[in-house]
Enzyme design. Structure first.
Site, PDB file in Angstrom:
ATOM      1  N   GLY A  75      -3.579   8.493  -8.664  1.00 48.78           N
ATOM      2  CA  GLY A  75      -3.265   9.052  -7.352  1.00 48.78           C
ATOM      3  C   GLY A  75      -2.049   9.972  -7.358  1.00 48.78           C
ATOM      4  O   GLY A  75      -1.010   9.640  -7.930  1.00 48.78           O
ATOM      5  N   GLY A 126     -15.033  -2.312  -7.530  1.00 46.83           N
ATOM      6  CA  GLY A 126     -14.347  -3.563  -7.207  1.00 46.83           C
ATOM      7  C   GLY A 126     -14.862  -4.656  -8.129  1.00 46.83           C
ATOM      8  O   GLY A 126     -15.918  -5.228  -7.889  1.00 46.83           O
ATOM      9  N   CYS A 181      -2.977   4.514   2.772  1.00 49.29           N
ATOM     10  CA  CYS A 181      -1.551   4.833   2.763  1.00 49.29           C
ATOM     11  C   CYS A 181      -1.036   4.784   4.191  1.00 49.29           C
ATOM     12  O   CYS A 181      -1.761   5.115   5.125  1.00 49.29           O
ATOM     13  CB  CYS A 181      -1.302   6.238   2.247  1.00 49.29           C
ATOM     14  SG  CYS A 181      -2.170   6.637   0.758  1.00 49.29           S
ATOM     15  N   SER A 187      -9.352   5.283  -9.883  1.00 49.80           N
ATOM     16  CA  SER A 187      -8.021   5.883  -9.853  1.00 49.80           C
ATOM     17  C   SER A 187      -6.907   4.850 -10.074  1.00 49.80           C
ATOM     18  O   SER A 187      -6.949   3.751  -9.534  1.00 49.80           O
ATOM     19  CB  SER A 187      -7.809   6.553  -8.497  1.00 49.80           C
ATOM     20  OG  SER A 187      -6.504   7.073  -8.417  1.00 49.80           O
ATOM     21  N   THR A 235      -9.929  -2.159 -13.190  1.00 49.26           N
ATOM     22  CA  THR A 235      -9.292  -3.231 -13.941  1.00 49.26           C
ATOM     23  C   THR A 235     -10.032  -3.579 -15.236  1.00 49.26           C
ATOM     24  O   THR A 235      -9.396  -3.924 -16.233  1.00 49.26           O
ATOM     25  CB  THR A 235      -9.180  -4.464 -13.020  1.00 49.26           C
ATOM     26  OG1 THR A 235      -8.477  -4.057 -11.834  1.00 49.26           O
ATOM     27  CG2 THR A 235      -8.422  -5.595 -13.672  1.00 49.26           C
ATOM     28  N   GLY A 279       2.955   1.239  -6.376  1.00 49.14           N
ATOM     29  CA  GLY A 279       3.648   2.105  -5.427  1.00 49.14           C
ATOM     30  C   GLY A 279       3.428   3.580  -5.702  1.00 49.14           C
ATOM     31  O   GLY A 279       4.310   4.402  -5.455  1.00 49.14           O
ATOM     32  N   ILE A 298     -14.481  -0.271  -3.075  1.00 51.71           N
ATOM     33  CA  ILE A 298     -13.336  -0.529  -2.242  1.00 51.71           C
ATOM     34  C   ILE A 298     -12.029  -0.284  -2.996  1.00 51.71           C
ATOM     35  O   ILE A 298     -11.998  -0.379  -4.225  1.00 51.71           O
ATOM     36  CB  ILE A 298     -13.310  -1.988  -1.700  1.00 51.71           C
ATOM     37  CG1 ILE A 298     -13.248  -2.994  -2.857  1.00 51.71           C
ATOM     38  CG2 ILE A 298     -14.483  -2.251  -0.803  1.00 51.71           C
ATOM     39  CD1 ILE A 298     -13.069  -4.464  -2.416  1.00 51.71           C
ATOM     40  N   ASN A 299     -11.003   0.051  -2.235  1.00 49.74           N
ATOM     41  CA  ASN A 299      -9.662   0.022  -2.792  1.00 49.74           C
ATOM     42  C   ASN A 299      -9.269  -1.466  -2.899  1.00 49.74           C
ATOM     43  O   ASN A 299     -10.066  -2.347  -2.595  1.00 49.74           O
ATOM     44  CB  ASN A 299      -8.702   0.795  -1.882  1.00 49.74           C
ATOM     45  CG  ASN A 299      -7.565   1.415  -2.684  1.00 49.74           C
ATOM     46  OD1 ASN A 299      -7.013   0.776  -3.574  1.00 49.74           O
ATOM     47  ND2 ASN A 299      -7.218   2.645  -2.364  1.00 49.74           N
ATOM     48  N   THR A 300      -8.050  -1.744  -3.317  1.00 54.08           N
ATOM     49  CA  THR A 300      -7.654  -3.144  -3.517  1.00 54.08           C
ATOM     50  C   THR A 300      -7.457  -3.881  -2.190  1.00 54.08           C
ATOM     51  O   THR A 300      -7.162  -3.279  -1.162  1.00 54.08           O
ATOM     52  CB  THR A 300      -6.350  -3.219  -4.322  1.00 54.08           C
ATOM     53  OG1 THR A 300      -5.382  -2.379  -3.685  1.00 54.08           O
ATOM     54  CG2 THR A 300      -6.559  -2.746  -5.747  1.00 54.08           C
TER      55      THR A 300
HETATM   56  C1  LIG Z   1      -2.927  -0.723 -11.432  1.00 52.96           C
HETATM   57  C2  LIG Z   1      -3.796  -0.118 -10.358  1.00 52.96           C
HETATM   58  C3  LIG Z   1      -3.441   1.109  -9.782  1.00 52.96           C
HETATM   59  C4  LIG Z   1      -4.228   1.689  -8.797  1.00 52.96           C
HETATM   60  N1  LIG Z   1      -3.867   2.908  -8.262  1.00 52.96           N
HETATM   61  C5  LIG Z   1      -4.671   3.504  -7.331  1.00 52.96           C
HETATM   62  C6  LIG Z   1      -4.361   4.809  -6.819  1.00 52.96           C
HETATM   63  O1  LIG Z   1      -3.391   5.440  -7.224  1.00 52.96           O
HETATM   64  N2  LIG Z   1      -5.176   5.346  -5.868  1.00 52.96           N
HETATM   65  C7  LIG Z   1      -6.291   4.680  -5.420  1.00 52.96           C
HETATM   66  O2  LIG Z   1      -7.012   5.211  -4.587  1.00 52.96           O
HETATM   67  N3  LIG Z   1      -6.622   3.460  -5.902  1.00 52.96           N
HETATM   68  C8  LIG Z   1      -5.844   2.858  -6.844  1.00 52.96           C
HETATM   69  N4  LIG Z   1      -6.189   1.612  -7.352  1.00 52.96           N
HETATM   70  C9  LIG Z   1      -7.419   0.944  -6.882  1.00 52.96           C
HETATM   71  C10 LIG Z   1      -8.581   1.156  -7.854  1.00 52.96           C
HETATM   72  O3  LIG Z   1      -8.881   2.530  -7.999  1.00 52.96           O
HETATM   73  C11 LIG Z   1      -9.839   0.396  -7.406  1.00 52.96           C
HETATM   74  O4  LIG Z   1     -10.224   0.864  -6.131  1.00 52.96           O
HETATM   75  C12 LIG Z   1      -9.612  -1.111  -7.311  1.00 52.96           C
HETATM   76  O5  LIG Z   1      -8.774  -1.550  -8.340  1.00 52.96           O
HETATM   77  C13 LIG Z   1     -10.919  -1.922  -7.366  1.00 52.96           C
HETATM   78  O6  LIG Z   1     -11.614  -1.740  -8.582  1.00 52.96           O
HETATM   79  P1  LIG Z   1     -11.473  -2.713  -9.868  1.00 52.96           P
HETATM   80  O7  LIG Z   1     -11.630  -4.114  -9.389  1.00 52.96           O
HETATM   81  O8  LIG Z   1     -12.557  -2.261 -10.811  1.00 52.96           O
HETATM   82  O9  LIG Z   1     -10.113  -2.472 -10.428  1.00 52.96           O
HETATM   83  C14 LIG Z   1      -5.405   1.017  -8.352  1.00 52.96           C
HETATM   84  C15 LIG Z   1      -5.746  -0.214  -8.930  1.00 52.96           C
HETATM   85  C16 LIG Z   1      -4.975  -0.784  -9.923  1.00 52.96           C
HETATM   86  C17 LIG Z   1      -5.386  -2.093 -10.521  1.00 52.96           C
END
Ligand SMILES: Cc1cc2nc3c(=O)[nH]c(=O)nc-3n(C[C@H](O)[C@H](O)[C@H](O)COP(=O)(O)O)c2cc1C
Ligand SMILES: Cc1cc2nc3c(=O)[nH]c(=O)nc-3n(C[C@H](O)[C@H](O)[C@H](O)COP(=O)(O)OP(=O)(O)OC[C@H]3O[C@@H](n4cnc5c(N)ncnc54)[C@H](O)[C@@H]3O)c2cc1C
Ligand code: FES
Lengths: 307, 262
Positions: free
Chosen positions: A47, A243, A130, A22, A266, A73, A191-193
């Protein structure tokens, strides 16, 4: 040999275990010039919040070693706009669309879940990274009771599969995962970030407009993998691992650690065709290792775990 | 439609200290591109830097299927870009963004500062091709850091400024701009350069009541509208909005842009 790539993630049936993360994939349409969306396991859309959200002031991005810090955001047009204007355009694709939701209060998550329980939405991913406006801004995902509350409210407002998306910014990820499972989550994604920051030594100020941001990309892969491993020991529901995945090998590591499916975020920015390459690479690996069903690989890195 | 493709390096040379000129064979991009658009270039095979880097199209040769880039070495991405050699292939995504729009019968004045001159060259070519009058004001720091001047001079009238006066007029591009606008010969400004310059140019455009299109920069992750990382603030009917520089821009009408303080 024909490899079975289909997976079932808590009732969400995917033609293969490769999803998009997402916030990195828009609604999917942004990638039409590069890939065939119909070949994806599924798309997790950007999101959504109840009301439109302007997002954070720029700068919103900065690279760090092998990583990307973002502070978007949650800029989005709001759930009603999505349902009226974006969702109808998505129905022409065969891939599954999973909608990621964020709320300020547990009630908001419930309203979002109800509104989104419409044809065209295959599942809900609940972003619990959040702040809870009612509880002085405490992030839902850091407190097991709040996690349970949000998940059970969402479950009470939808019949769609509910995926709890965990925040890695916690001390005990297993405790949080268990709380989500007990509250009725059909699956867990992580994981989320990771919360991080960068400072500009010229201006002597934080680089990001929001000061702190979320770290993603290859830099976080070892942490993400460890957390997927830990959660796989703690819960029985399926796991979507993510991740830092940028290759089929990365994806395999997550599957062997216990993920039933994976998501790429990413990595899409660097190579918009990465999802296609990972699907092909996973299939190739299964053929090479004479694995008839990709699900047979899940959790194999742990000799004690029979899934 | 934008696409991901490999572009073969045909020419790559250092024009002045840290400023490079890179010509690529990329027929599918050249065929579709318009002035003001850009490409996302994979500068390195490692994760250093992780992301692609955006560069304006500096030339668009539809006949020979070539594009060129003009870039300055800043950090890791551009440094590794200098290492590519003739015959190597570069991974490109493009053409991206919405470029300059050319109203019929425009009498244009092009204003470029430093690297900001890059997207103005294909615009100058297009204007000339359409038989439309234009002048260009190109600003540099000093004579040793002047590049691609002849390419512009072949197409039309060029005014050069340098900060130290070592070539052309001494000072900023805004001085000759005000003078030229005073002649009432022009009805549109096209500008690209540092944000402070763009802000001043757009204020001048307002004071003369002339349309002004500016090409903005922002840190980008995807470059094609998916991440919302590259936004700038713009005025919309509903109030201030964050617009994507990569798809809504990089070229904006200066009246839409909300400029930062300072
Ligand atoms: C630019 C950007 C926007 C993101 N927006 C959301 C979001 O709206 N909702 C959410 O649950 N995670 C969001 N994430 C987190 C990603 O979905 C993902 O969990 C995280 O980036 C780890 O995966 P990756 O290393 O492959 O990017 C966002 C990540 C990035 C880089
Ligand atoms: C639409 C657009 C067109 C551009 N056209 C040109 C051009 O024709 N010629 C030219 O020399 N430069 C151009 N730039 C700027 C160029 O993208 C940066 O100089 C380059 O990304 C620097 O990367 P680096 O790794 O070498 O430097 P770094 O040391 O990483 O960064 C130096 C500065 O470059 C900018 N930058 C870094 N990464 C990015 C990124 N991923 N996206 C956007 N900006 C970034 C940041 O402002 C940063 O402060 C353009 C930028 C944009 C947005
Ligand atoms: S760079 Fe991703 S939306 Fe503009």
């Amino acid at each position: 040999m024909k490899v079975k790539m289909e997976v079932d993630i808590g009732g969400l049936k995917l033609q293969n275990p490769v999803l998009t993360a997402s916030g990195t994939f828009g609604s999917g349409q942004e990638y039409l010039p590069f890939i065939d969306l119909n070949r994806l396991g599924g798309v997790v859309v950007k999101g959504l919040t109840l009301l439109p959200k302007a997002g954070n002031p720029p700068p919103r991005l900065i690279e760090t070693p092998s990583g990307l810090l973002n502070a978007i955001g949650l800029q989005n047009p709001g759930v009603d706009y999505f349902i009226e204007n974006i969702l109808p355009e998505l129905t022409s694709y065969q891939t599954k669309f999973i909608v990621n939701i964020s709320g300020n209060t547990p009630e908001e998550y419930g309203v979002l879940a109800q509104k989104l329980s419409v044809p065209g939405v295959a599942a809900l991913e609940v972003n619990i990274s959040c702040p809870n406006v009612k509880a002085g801004g405490l992030v839902f995902g850091t407190d097991p009771d709040l996690v349970a509350e949000v998940i059970s409210v969402v479950k009470g407002h939808t019949n769609l599969p509910v995926i709890a998306k965990l925040s890695p910014n916690v001390t005990d990820i297993q405790e949080i995962a268990r709380a989500a499972e007990e509250a009725g989550a059909d699956a867990i994604s992580l994981i989320n970030t990771l919360l991080g920051m960068a400072i500009d030594v010229e201006t002597r100020k934080p680089v990001l407009g929001n000061i702190v941001g979320g770290l993603s990309g290859p830099a976080i892969k070892p942490i993400a993998l460890r957390m997927v491993w830990q959660v796989a020991q703690a819960v029985k529901i399926p796991i979507i691992g993510m991740g830092g995945i940028v290759s089929a090998q990365d994806a395999l590591e997550f599957i062997l650690a216990g993920a039933n499916a994976i998501a790429i975020g990413t990595g899409n920015f660097i190579n918009p065709r990465v999802t296609m390459e990972v699907i092909a690479g996973l299939e190739e690996y299964c053929q090479k290792t004479k694995t008839e069903d990709i699900s047979h690989l899940v959790g194999l890195a742990n000799p004690l775990k029979m899934r | 439609m934008k696409l991901q493709t490999l572009g073969q390096v045909i020419r790559h040379e250092e024009l002045s200290s840290k400023v490079y000129y890179l010509v690529l064979k990329a027929p599918q991009i050249a065929k579709q591109a318009t002035p003001g658009q850009f490409v996302q270039v994979k500068c390195s095979d490692t994760y250093q830097p992780l992301l692609r880097k955006p560069f304006s199209l500096h030339e668009i040769d539809k006949v020979d299927g070539r594009i060129s880039l003009l870039y300055e070495v800043k950090g890791q991405g551009t440094k590794s870009l200098t290492k590519v050699r003739v015959d190597d292939y570069l991974d490109l995504i493009g053409p991206l963004g919405s470029g300059f729009s050319l109203p019929p019968r425009c009498r244009a004045i092009l204003v470029g500062g430093g690297m900001g001159i890059a997207p103005l060259l294909p615009l100058a070519e297009k204007l000339k091709e359409q038989g439309q009058e234009f002048a260009a004001i190109l600003g540099f720091n000093e004579v040793q850091k002047v590049y691609r001047l002849e390419a512009f001079q072949k197409l039309g009238q060029v005014i050069v400024t340098t900060l130290d006066g070592s070539l052309g007029e001494k000072g900023l591009v805004t001085q000759p701009l005000e003078r030229e606008l005073g002649s009432e010969k022009y009805n549109i400004i096209y500008a690209c350069g540092p944000e402070a310059m763009l802000k001043n140019v757009s204020a001048i455009a307002d004071s003369f009541g002339v349309e002004c299109q500016v090409s903005l920069e922002a840190y980008m992750a995807c470059g094609f509208g998916a991440c919302l990382g590259c936004v700038c603030q713009t005025k919309e009917l509903t109030g201030p909005t964050y617009s994507r520089v990569c798809t809504d821009g990089p070229v904006f009408n200066s009246r839409e842009v909300i400029w930062h303080e300072g």
